[in-house]
Design an enzyme around this catalytic site. Structure first.
Site, PDB file in Angstrom:
ATOM      1  CG  HIS A 126      -1.986  -1.022   1.216  1.00  0.00           C
ATOM      2  ND1 HIS A 126      -2.818  -1.246   0.141  1.00  0.00           N
ATOM      3  CD2 HIS A 126      -2.335  -1.944   2.157  1.00  0.00           C
ATOM      4  CE1 HIS A 126      -3.638  -2.255   0.421  1.00  0.00           C
ATOM      5  NE2 HIS A 126      -3.361  -2.701   1.639  1.00  0.00           N
ATOM      6  CG  ASP A 163      -2.842  -8.395   0.710  1.00  0.00           C
ATOM      7  OD1 ASP A 163      -2.149  -8.677   1.699  1.00  0.00           O
ATOM      8  OD2 ASP A 163      -3.886  -7.696   0.783  1.00  0.00           O
ATOM      9  CG  HIS A 165      -6.588  -5.331   1.763  1.00  0.00           C
ATOM     10  ND1 HIS A 165      -6.034  -6.240   2.649  1.00  0.00           N
ATOM     11  CD2 HIS A 165      -7.751  -4.909   2.303  1.00  0.00           C
ATOM     12  CE1 HIS A 165      -6.843  -6.351   3.702  1.00  0.00           C
ATOM     13  NE2 HIS A 165      -7.888  -5.558   3.513  1.00  0.00           N
ATOM     14  CG  ASP A 250      -4.901  -9.985   3.453  1.00  0.00           C
ATOM     15  OD1 ASP A 250      -4.675 -10.532   2.348  1.00  0.00           O
ATOM     16  OD2 ASP A 250      -4.656  -8.789   3.676  1.00  0.00           O
TER      17      ASP A 250
HETATM   18 ZN   LIG Z   1      -4.141  -7.163   2.683  1.00  0.00          ZN
END
Ligand SMILES: [Zn+2]
Length: 347
Positions: A126, A163, A165, A250
């Site tokens: 991120h 991931d 996200h 995740d």
């Molecule tokens: Zn994540």
């Protein structure tokens, strides 16, 4: 397929308190994967600190300096959910440096393994060129991709991010760069809100960003279909000299931060497909730990990934079964992604 580990023994120095991304995530992982390494005779390497010049290939000087200063006077909150404590800068240098150790081990002149799994925090995907966000200080994947180009002489690098996200930071850094292909699987909608199908890169980088926004409830089958139908063929045509995997587990059915239904077997299958792709191309693979926030299940998930990379049989005892989900809109989404990407790639 010989794999191995890169460990960040100083990881607990990045103190985040009662935060989902905390120092308690990894002791169980390191114990389990350490046992796997002994059982299968796999190498375990230590991280090293990245140099500032390594970071500056992916981040602005002001961002690197901001993180250093924030850590010095920490704990300092860099955004609503990203904290820098006094040792965070040093640990983040080592988190990025572990990616470089892994790249050297799979692609350098003293190549010692086909893949390496770097168990690192803070995670990276991120962090954009000029800011920390979403638990991440520096994009380890983007730093490693640029290092592979500059220091290892690899012309084309692919980053595969599974991931749950969207890897907005890695995407941001590489968005106009045609030498690095970025492919991201992520739940949509979910934090950080980016990663829709039409984000395909800009300028010379147009066509070198591939987003697969997955509807909530997607599990092993949907992810493997996305790999086989979209990611695999595009990776094959891009023909990278190194594959970097942003490995966040995740999207597991028992992880509280999202609503996907992946199992340990699914993560193992994704890792195996990635490792087989790299083996087929005769290139190295660097897997970098991103998310995964349930400390009860993370050792099993990372064991499944490690086994997939190394081609040994995982012990999946204790995995959480995925619920039956009806049509969540995935077939239409997959068709939409295929249409968007077929402008750039014959898939
Ligand atoms: Zn994540």
């Amino acid at each position: 397929m010989k794999t191995g580990l890169v460990l960040l023994r100083e990881q607990a120095g990045h103190e985040t308190g009662s935060h989902p991304e905390n120092a308690k995530r990894f002791p169980g992982v390191v114990e389990r994967l350490g046992n796997d390494s002994r059982e299968h005779g796999l190498p375990i390497l230590d991280s090293r600190p990245a140099e500032v010049e390594d970071l500056l290939r992916a981040h602005t000087e002001s961002h690197v300096e901001n993180v250093r200063v924030a850590a010095e006077s920490g704990p300092t909150w860099l955004d609503g959910d990203t904290v820098a404590s006094p040792q965070s800068y040093e640990v983040a240098l080592r988190s990025a440096g572990a990616a470089l150790v892994a790249a050297d081990a799979v692609s350098g002149p003293d190549r010692s393994a086909d893949s390496m799994f770097a168990i690192v925090r803070p995670p990276g995907h991120h962090a954009t060129a000029d800011r920390a966000m979403g638990f991440c200080l520096f994009s380890n994947a983007a730093v490693a991709a640029r290092y592979a180009r500059e220091s290892l002489g690899i012309d084309r690098v692919a980053v595969l991010d599974w991931d749950v996200h969207h890897g907005n930071g890695t995407q941001d850094i590489l968005y106009d760069d045609p030498s690095v292909l970025f492919v991201s699987f992520h739940q949509w909608p979910l934090y950080p809100g980016s990663g829709w199908i039409d984000e395909v890169g800009v300028g010379e980088g147009r066509g070198f960003t591939v987003n697969l926004p997955m509807p909530p409830g997607s599990g092993d089958r949907e992810h493997l279909e996305g790999f086989q139908a979209i990611a695999g063929p595009i990776l094959d045509q891009f023909d990278p000299g190194l594959l970097i995997v942003s490995a966040g587990q995740d999207g597991h059915v028992a992880d509280q931060l999202a609503s996907q239904n992946l199992t340990a077997a699914g993560y193992g299958a994704l890792a195996r497909a990635s490792a087989e792709f790299a083996a087929g191309k005769g290139i190295g693979l660097v897997a970098l730990h991103e998310g995964g926030y349930n400390p009860e299940t993370l050792p099993l998930l990372d064991h499944a990934v490690y086994a997939g990379l190394g081609g040994f049989t995982p012990d999946l005892t204790g995995d959480t079964p995925a619920p039956e989900v009806g049509d969540n809109g995935w077939p239409e989404r997959l068709a939409q992604i295929r249409r968007a990407q077929s402008v750039y790639w014959p898939i």
